[in-house]
Design an enzyme around this catalytic site. Structure first.
Site, PDB file in Angstrom:
ATOM      1  N   ASP A  53       1.041  -1.666  -0.164  1.00  0.00           N
ATOM      2  CA  ASP A  53      -0.126  -0.633   0.087  1.00  0.00           C
ATOM      3  C   ASP A  53       0.942   1.066  -0.121  1.00  0.00           C
ATOM      4  OD1 ASP A  53      -2.123  -1.790   0.564  1.00  0.00           O
ATOM      5  OD2 ASP A  53      -1.583  -1.901   2.977  1.00  0.00           O
ATOM      6  N   ASP A  85      -1.981  -3.047  -4.708  1.00  0.00           N
ATOM      7  CA  ASP A  85      -2.840  -2.900  -3.192  1.00  0.00           C
ATOM      8  C   ASP A  85      -3.637  -1.811  -2.982  1.00  0.00           C
ATOM      9  OD1 ASP A  85      -4.101  -4.713  -2.210  1.00  0.00           O
ATOM     10  OD2 ASP A  85      -2.811  -4.967   0.067  1.00  0.00           O
ATOM     11  N   ASP A 122      -4.448   1.264   3.988  1.00  0.00           N
ATOM     12  CA  ASP A 122      -5.148   0.446   4.226  1.00  0.00           C
ATOM     13  C   ASP A 122      -4.952   0.525   6.523  1.00  0.00           C
ATOM     14  OD1 ASP A 122      -5.742  -0.348   2.082  1.00  0.00           O
ATOM     15  OD2 ASP A 122      -4.685  -2.197   2.055  1.00  0.00           O
ATOM     16  N   ARG A 168     -13.408   0.717  -1.586  1.00  0.00           N
ATOM     17  CA  ARG A 168     -13.585   0.689  -0.650  1.00  0.00           C
ATOM     18  C   ARG A 168     -12.947   2.092  -0.053  1.00  0.00           C
ATOM     19  NH1 ARG A 168      -8.533  -4.714  -0.601  1.00  0.00           N
ATOM     20  NH2 ARG A 168     -10.035  -6.042  -0.718  1.00  0.00           N
TER      21      ARG A 168
END
Ligand code: CA
Ligand code: CA
Length: 446
Positions: free
Chosen positions: A226, A265, A269, A321
């Site tokens: 990330d 990714d 996160d 997300r």
């Protein structure tokens, strides 16, 4: 090469930078010394989030390349003496563009430079094509070579950030390209108290995504890294940053085995019992998976943690997300979701197991392809609060009941959450918030 401790050099740079700008634009602000204000989201709970703002003069750094950045995070030492970065209060000013995919002479490295043990993409694709190999997970020497090659890249791009750190861009053009900022403590010693502001993060990418032939109907390429990840980390403020893919954008990537060769990714996160995070005034652009809060349904250590506030963020050209939540109490207010001509859009709010999203006064601008029930996707969660949502201006002054729209189209219905946010100072009408987000989110325009 040495990292510059601060000193007359940085002071001269700051004075020069400010002298070149109108006083009203630059003010006398020194982002390095600023702290999160009280009542600014979950990261303001308790002692709040001060990062490295109290750094002693010898722990103030100006960095212009990967090696200087890593040294600044490790008490001035490169290569770092251990994988545990310094927790001494420190302020790190990023100037210009820092690329993570470089050697120790700051010369660029491309994916091929990380190939090890006979790995090549061509050989990998030839060996594990489902038509040849079948739909089982890759094994054998080429898969092992992929992992060794991946580790070679990871050793360059993974940048560990310790407690009591403020990392801020100097001026409006600070960029960190291709890096994975890894904020990771342990269950017995979490990382804590970290501020990241005024930086554009671009093109974090994995040269060696794993082939998962049974992930979905066609299989999937799953990348690591990330732009920023939080694990076992608390009291973090990420503010006025931009996250985007440019050179590695998904629409520039090939497909292999019939699916997108996904090299990204998440943008940001927050997992593994991390807690008390404020994500404000950022731009999340041109990327599929934006923000995962809670990585696993079985991670019961995440219960009562993963408390995050998102406010005044722009989400544009992104897929899913925004965020997807498990376990956490997440306050989402005054954000701007722009969903126009976006073929990758899947959903905005992911209602995962035991999650409790409290969404207020957010604005959605959508084209005709996206309707309000699509803003929510449910992954074993049962509850969400959403009020004050405006969709496409609603000139009549009306609000859109996103949960009602979801419930009308789906069963079982989602129910109210059992908490009410308290860590905020002012929440505007969504209509008013969007102009502030459009002009103010992302790095400061000094
Ligand atoms: Ca991730
Ligand atoms: Ca229903």
């Amino acid at each position: 090469m040495r990292t510059y401790r601060i000193s007359t050099l940085l002071i001269c740079v700051l004075i020069a930078a400010m002298a070149a700008l109108p006083a009203a634009a630059a003010g006398n602000r020194d982002l390095g010394r600023e702290v999160l204000q009280p009542l600014d989201g979950w990261a303001s709970q308790g002692a709040g989030t001060t990062g490295g703002s109290a750094a002693a003069p010898e722990q103030v750094y100006l960095v212009t390349n990967r090696q200087e950045l890593i040294a600044a995070l490790n008490n001035g030492v490169y290569p770092p003496p251990s994988t545990t970065p310094s927790s001494v209060p420190k302020i790190i000013y990023v100037q210009g563009t820092i690329s993570a995919n470089v050697d120790d002479n700051n010369q660029p490295l491309v994916c091929q430079d990380y190939y090890r043990d006979g790995y090549t993409l061509e050989a990998f694709l030839a060996a594990y094509d489902p038509a040849v190999w079948g739909r089982t997970a890759p094994t054998g020497p080429l898969e092992a070579a992929r992992i060794t090659s991946r580790n070679a890249q990871q050793a360059r791009v993974r940048i560990r950030v310790g407690s009591n750190t403020t990392l801020v861009g100097l001026g409006k053009n600070a960029r960190i390209v291709g890096a994975w900022l890894d904020l990771r403590g342990s269950s017995s010693a979490q990382r804590t108290n970290i501020i990241i502001r005024n930086i554009t993060f671009q093109d974090t990418h994995d040269c060696f995504p794993a082939w998962s032939p049974t992930d979905g109907a066609l299989g999937a390429w799953n990348a690591e890294y990330d732009a920023i990840s939080l694990r076992e980390t608390n009291h973090v403020w990420v503010d006025h940053c931009t996250f985007q893919d440019v050179a590695t954008a998904d629409d520039q990537q090939p497909s292999y085995f019939g699916v997108l060769y996904q090299v990204h990714d998440g943008h940001l996160d927050i997992t593994n019992a991390s807690d008390l995070v404020t994500v404000s005034w950022n731009r999340f652009l041109d990327h599929d998976k934006v923000m995962l809060i809670g990585s696993s349904d079985g991670a019961t250590a995440d219960r009562n943690k993963l408390r995050v506030t998102l406010h005044h963020n722009l989400f544009e050209g992104v897929g899913q997300r925004m965020p997807r939540v498990r376990f956490g109490q997440v306050h989402i207010y005054n954000n701007y979701y722009k969903i126009i001509n976006n073929p990758i859009y899947a959903y905005s709010w992911g209602v995962g197991i035991e999650s409790a999203i409290y969404a207020e006064n957010n604005y959605f601008k959508t084209d005709q392809k996206t309707s309000p029930e699509q803003f929510i996707a449910v992954y074993k969660g049962t509850m969400i609060h959403a009020s004050g949502t405006r969709v496409n201006g609603t000139a009549s002054g009306g609000f859109t009941d996103v949960v009602g729209a979801y419930n009308a189209a789906n069963d079982p219905d989602l129910v109210e959450v059992g908490w009410t946010p308290t860590l905020f100072s002012r929440i505007h009408d969504a209509q008013r918030a969007i102009s502030a987000v459009e002009s103010g989110a992302g790095p400061f325009q000094w």
